[in-house]
Design an enzyme around this catalytic site. Structure first.
Site, PDB file in Angstrom:
ATOM      1  N   THR A   1      -3.685  -8.085  10.973  1.00  0.00           N
ATOM      2  CA  THR A   1      -4.530  -7.507   9.920  1.00  0.00           C
ATOM      3  C   THR A   1      -5.953  -8.032  10.054  1.00  0.00           C
ATOM      4  O   THR A   1      -6.159  -9.195  10.403  1.00  0.00           O
ATOM      5  CB  THR A   1      -3.993  -7.791   8.496  1.00  0.00           C
ATOM      6  OG1 THR A   1      -4.911  -7.264   7.530  1.00  0.00           O
ATOM      7  CG2 THR A   1      -3.781  -9.269   8.231  1.00  0.00           C
ATOM      8  N   SER A   2      -6.924  -7.156   9.745  1.00  0.00           N
ATOM      9  CA  SER A   2      -8.332  -7.551   9.837  1.00  0.00           C
ATOM     10  C   SER A   2      -8.729  -8.464   8.690  1.00  0.00           C
ATOM     11  O   SER A   2      -9.800  -9.064   8.716  1.00  0.00           O
ATOM     12  CB  SER A   2      -9.225  -6.306   9.850  1.00  0.00           C
ATOM     13  OG  SER A   2      -8.969  -5.534   8.694  1.00  0.00           O
TER      14      SER A   2
ATOM     15  N   HIS B   1       0.817  -1.223   0.000  1.00  0.00           N
ATOM     16  CA  HIS B   1       0.000   0.000   0.000  1.00  0.00           C
ATOM     17  C   HIS B   1       0.849   1.272   0.000  1.00  0.00           C
ATOM     18  O   HIS B   1       0.360   2.334   0.380  1.00  0.00           O
ATOM     19  CB  HIS B   1      -0.984  -0.028   1.183  1.00  0.00           C
ATOM     20  CG  HIS B   1      -2.001  -1.130   1.076  1.00  0.00           C
ATOM     21  ND1 HIS B   1      -2.754  -1.572   2.138  1.00  0.00           N
ATOM     22  CD2 HIS B   1      -2.393  -1.875   0.010  1.00  0.00           C
ATOM     23  CE1 HIS B   1      -3.566  -2.554   1.739  1.00  0.00           C
ATOM     24  NE2 HIS B   1      -3.357  -2.759   0.454  1.00  0.00           N
TER      25      HIS B   1
HETATM   26  C1  BJW Z   1      -3.432  -6.494  16.646  1.00  0.00           C
HETATM   27  C2  BJW Z   1      -2.896  -5.677  17.603  1.00  0.00           C
HETATM   28  C3  BJW Z   1      -1.719  -6.118  18.183  1.00  0.00           C
HETATM   29  C4  BJW Z   1      -4.622  -4.696  16.926  1.00  0.00           C
HETATM   30  N1  BJW Z   1      -1.199  -7.268  17.805  1.00  0.00           N
HETATM   31  N2  BJW Z   1      -2.903  -7.647  16.291  1.00  0.00           N
HETATM   32  C5  BJW Z   1     -12.552  -7.864  -4.040  1.00  0.00           C
HETATM   33  C6  BJW Z   1     -13.729  -7.957  -3.313  1.00  0.00           C
HETATM   34  C7  BJW Z   1     -14.273  -6.814  -2.724  1.00  0.00           C
HETATM   35  C8  BJW Z   1     -13.670  -5.570  -2.850  1.00  0.00           C
HETATM   36  C9  BJW Z   1     -12.513  -5.491  -3.563  1.00  0.00           C
HETATM   37  C10 BJW Z   1     -11.959  -6.622  -4.157  1.00  0.00           C
HETATM   38  N3  BJW Z   1     -10.832  -6.237  -4.793  1.00  0.00           N
HETATM   39  C11 BJW Z   1     -10.643  -4.922  -4.592  1.00  0.00           C
HETATM   40  C12 BJW Z   1     -11.662  -4.443  -3.856  1.00  0.00           C
HETATM   41  C13 BJW Z   1     -11.849  -3.035  -3.424  1.00  0.00           C
HETATM   42  C14 BJW Z   1     -10.977  -2.650  -2.268  1.00  0.00           C
HETATM   43  C15 BJW Z   1     -11.341  -3.485  -1.044  1.00  0.00           C
HETATM   44  O1  BJW Z   1     -10.630  -4.384  -0.621  1.00  0.00           O
HETATM   45  N4  BJW Z   1     -12.442  -3.158  -0.408  1.00  0.00           N
HETATM   46  C16 BJW Z   1     -12.875  -3.873   0.794  1.00  0.00           C
HETATM   47  C17 BJW Z   1     -12.804  -2.936   1.991  1.00  0.00           C
HETATM   48  C18 BJW Z   1     -14.239  -4.446   0.556  1.00  0.00           C
HETATM   49  N5  BJW Z   1      -9.568  -2.770  -2.571  1.00  0.00           N
HETATM   50  C19 BJW Z   1      -8.943  -1.862  -3.283  1.00  0.00           C
HETATM   51  O2  BJW Z   1      -9.531  -0.891  -3.735  1.00  0.00           O
HETATM   52  C20 BJW Z   1      -7.467  -2.044  -3.547  1.00  0.00           C
HETATM   53  N6  BJW Z   1      -7.195  -1.826  -4.932  1.00  0.00           N
HETATM   54  C21 BJW Z   1      -7.446  -2.766  -5.859  1.00  0.00           C
HETATM   55  O3  BJW Z   1      -7.742  -3.902  -5.578  1.00  0.00           O
HETATM   56  O4  BJW Z   1      -7.298  -2.292  -7.173  1.00  0.00           O
HETATM   57  C22 BJW Z   1      -7.908  -3.053  -8.198  1.00  0.00           C
HETATM   58  C23 BJW Z   1      -9.416  -3.009  -8.028  1.00  0.00           C
HETATM   59  C24 BJW Z   1     -10.039  -1.833  -7.672  1.00  0.00           C
HETATM   60  C25 BJW Z   1     -11.438  -1.797  -7.503  1.00  0.00           C
HETATM   61  C26 BJW Z   1     -12.185  -2.959  -7.670  1.00  0.00           C
HETATM   62  C27 BJW Z   1     -11.543  -4.146  -8.016  1.00  0.00           C
HETATM   63  C28 BJW Z   1     -10.140  -4.173  -8.216  1.00  0.00           C
HETATM   64  C29 BJW Z   1      -6.660  -0.992  -2.824  1.00  0.00           C
HETATM   65  C30 BJW Z   1      -6.698  -1.143  -1.345  1.00  0.00           C
HETATM   66  C31 BJW Z   1      -5.942   0.013  -0.712  1.00  0.00           C
HETATM   67  C32 BJW Z   1      -6.050   0.028   0.799  1.00  0.00           C
HETATM   68  N7  BJW Z   1      -5.535   1.251   1.289  1.00  0.00           N
HETATM   69  C33 BJW Z   1      -5.517   1.491   2.709  1.00  0.00           C
HETATM   70  C34 BJW Z   1      -5.072   2.953   2.951  1.00  0.00           C
HETATM   71  C35 BJW Z   1      -3.574   3.105   2.729  1.00  0.00           C
HETATM   72  C36 BJW Z   1      -3.118   4.511   2.946  1.00  0.00           C
HETATM   73  C37 BJW Z   1      -3.298   4.954   4.375  1.00  0.00           C
HETATM   74  O5  BJW Z   1      -2.613   4.463   5.252  1.00  0.00           O
HETATM   75  O6  BJW Z   1      -4.124   5.841   4.594  1.00  0.00           O
HETATM   76  O7  BJW Z   1      -4.633   0.562   3.344  1.00  0.00           O
HETATM   77  S1  BJW Z   1      -7.078   1.158   3.505  1.00  0.00           S
HETATM   78  C38 BJW Z   1      -6.401   0.493   4.986  1.00  0.00           C
HETATM   79  O8  BJW Z   1      -6.754  -0.910   5.109  1.00  0.00           O
HETATM   80  C39 BJW Z   1      -4.876   0.515   4.784  1.00  0.00           C
HETATM   81  C40 BJW Z   1      -4.460  -0.799   5.350  1.00  0.00           C
HETATM   82  O9  BJW Z   1      -3.194  -1.201   4.843  1.00  0.00           O
HETATM   83  C41 BJW Z   1      -5.585  -1.717   4.948  1.00  0.00           C
HETATM   84  C42 BJW Z   1      -5.694  -2.952   5.760  1.00  0.00           C
HETATM   85  O10 BJW Z   1      -5.957  -2.672   7.100  1.00  0.00           O
HETATM   86  P1  BJW Z   1      -5.287  -3.560   8.240  1.00  0.00           P
HETATM   87  O11 BJW Z   1      -3.829  -3.426   8.172  1.00  0.00           O
HETATM   88  O12 BJW Z   1      -5.840  -4.920   8.184  1.00  0.00           O
HETATM   89  O13 BJW Z   1      -5.743  -2.780   9.560  1.00  0.00           O
HETATM   90  P2  BJW Z   1      -7.120  -2.899  10.381  1.00  0.00           P
HETATM   91  O14 BJW Z   1      -7.220  -1.705  11.239  1.00  0.00           O
HETATM   92  O15 BJW Z   1      -8.243  -3.190   9.472  1.00  0.00           O
HETATM   93  O16 BJW Z   1      -6.925  -4.178  11.305  1.00  0.00           O
HETATM   94  C43 BJW Z   1      -6.000  -4.173  12.385  1.00  0.00           C
HETATM   95  C44 BJW Z   1      -5.953  -5.591  12.924  1.00  0.00           C
HETATM   96  O17 BJW Z   1      -4.923  -5.660  13.904  1.00  0.00           O
HETATM   97  C45 BJW Z   1      -7.263  -6.024  13.626  1.00  0.00           C
HETATM   98  O18 BJW Z   1      -7.578  -7.346  13.182  1.00  0.00           O
HETATM   99  C46 BJW Z   1      -6.903  -6.044  15.123  1.00  0.00           C
HETATM  100  O19 BJW Z   1      -7.578  -7.062  15.847  1.00  0.00           O
HETATM  101  C47 BJW Z   1      -5.421  -6.340  15.056  1.00  0.00           C
HETATM  102  N8  BJW Z   1      -4.625  -5.834  16.166  1.00  0.00           N
HETATM  103  N9  BJW Z   1      -3.746  -4.539  17.728  1.00  0.00           N
HETATM  104  C48 BJW Z   1      -1.870  -8.015  16.852  1.00  0.00           C
HETATM  105  N10 BJW Z   1      -1.130  -5.371  19.155  1.00  0.00           N
END
Ligand code: BJW
Length: 244
Positions: free
Chosen positions: A184-185, A119
């Site tokens: 990651t979630s 990302h």
């Molecule tokens: C602990 C802890 C501790 C806490 N120890 N654990 C297929 C199906 C449906 C939708 C899509 C699909 N393909 C693409 C999509 C659309 C979209 C998507 O996924 N949408 C879903 C939400 C439904 N994806 C995209 O648009 C991606 N692009 C793409 O696929 O392009 C082609 C395409 C486009 C459109 C359609 C189809 C194809 C791009 C995704 C970009 C994500 N960007 C972000 C922002 C980055 C910039 C920024 O920082 O602002 O990335 S969003 C945000 O989420 C960020 C993160 O990297 C990402 C993931 O989050 P993460 O890391 O999992 O964090 P959390 O907060 O969600 O979870 C934290 C976890 O930690 C929890 O589980 C806690 O329990 C745990 N935790 N403390 C261990 N101490």
């Protein structure tokens, strides 16, 4: 933590470990996660208003200010014991690939090389018009060359991931013996598919998280706890005290 003995044996003997990390890995460094109800950034801000190209087109200053605030937060943070344990882990198997969704650069700061940033990086700024990386600007966040708005070099919803990083990550998921999914979630695609690809290709899958996720039921091992605590203990349990 008491680890399943068979997991320790598998890790000790395996040739290739791949790891996918998310925001939870940096939570203990004081970098808020995205979706945790109490501390997540998105409890205060609507992500759809801030982390999308549409939001940037609509209100670039708001998006810029939000990222500037987060960049400051990241600059003040430091790697935690979980990051250092992953840097240590990298030296044990013959092959190791670290894939991260995080944009904070803390894995690299802890000493991991070749991190695949799916990302992007909040530390890099680029021009939204000509895509050039910009290191200096004065006053308004505008490109010194073309005057276009500057933006963080991160991947927003609806934008493509960096092709090379995604391809290497996919290869790692297909080729590794063990795939660790940490903090990651598992909600955001395509990153969330990597552990499932690894499972399908026969890798042993392990999740480390404070709670269950949609990925948990597909994992061979689920370790509940904070990554900053579980990872150092795991590395010590597998490879001995010199590793801690
Ligand atoms: C602990 C802890 C501790 C806490 N120890 N654990 C297929 C199906 C449906 C939708 C899509 C699909 N393909 C693409 C999509 C659309 C979209 C998507 O996924 N949408 C879903 C939400 C439904 N994806 C995209 O648009 C991606 N692009 C793409 O696929 O392009 C082609 C395409 C486009 C459109 C359609 C189809 C194809 C791009 C995704 C970009 C994500 N960007 C972000 C922002 C980055 C910039 C920024 O920082 O602002 O990335 S969003 C945000 O989420 C960020 C993160 O990297 C990402 C993931 O989050 P993460 O890391 O999992 O964090 P959390 O907060 O969600 O979870 C934290 C976890 O930690 C929890 O589980 C806690 O329990 C745990 N935790 N403390 C261990 N101490």
């Amino acid at each position: 933590m008491i680890f399943p003995p068979e997991l320790l044996t598998i890790m000790r003997k395996c040739d290739y470990i791949a790891v996918l990390t998310g925001a939870g890995t940096s939570a203990e460094s004081g970098v808020p996660t995205f979706r945790d109800a109490q501390t997540g950034l998105w409890a205060k801000y609507d992500p759809q208003e801030l982390a999308t190209p549409e939001a940037f087109t609509h209100n670039p200053q708001l998006v810029w200010d939000w990222y500037a605030w987060r960049r400051e937060l990241v600059a003040e943070s430091a790697p935690n014991p979980g990051h250092f344990a992953l840097a240590d882990m990298a030296s044990h198997p013959a092959r190791f690939t670290l894939i991260t969704q995080n944009v904070d650069g803390l894995h690299q700061q802890a000493g991991n090389d070749g991190v695949l940033e799916l990302h992007g990086s909040i530390r890099r700024i680029r021009c939204s018009q000509d895509d050039r990386i910009v290191t200096e600007w004065s006053g308004d966040p505008r490109c010194p060359d073309c005057g276009g708005w500057l933006r963080p070099d991160v991947v927003w919803f609806g934008e493509n991931l960096p092709a090379d990083a995604l391809q290497f990550a996919s290869q790692a998921a297909r080729g590794c013996d063990i795939f660790l999914t940490i903090g990651t979630s598992g909600l955001v695609q395509p990153a969330a598919s990597l552990p499932l690809i690894a499972a399908e290709k026969g890798a042993v899958t392990v999740e480390i998280n404070v709670e269950d996720t949609p990925l948990s039921r597909f994992m061979d091992f689920t370790l509940h706890g904070k990554s900053g605590e579980v990872l150092p203990e795991l590395v010590t349990a597998v490879w001995g005290n010199d590793s801690a």
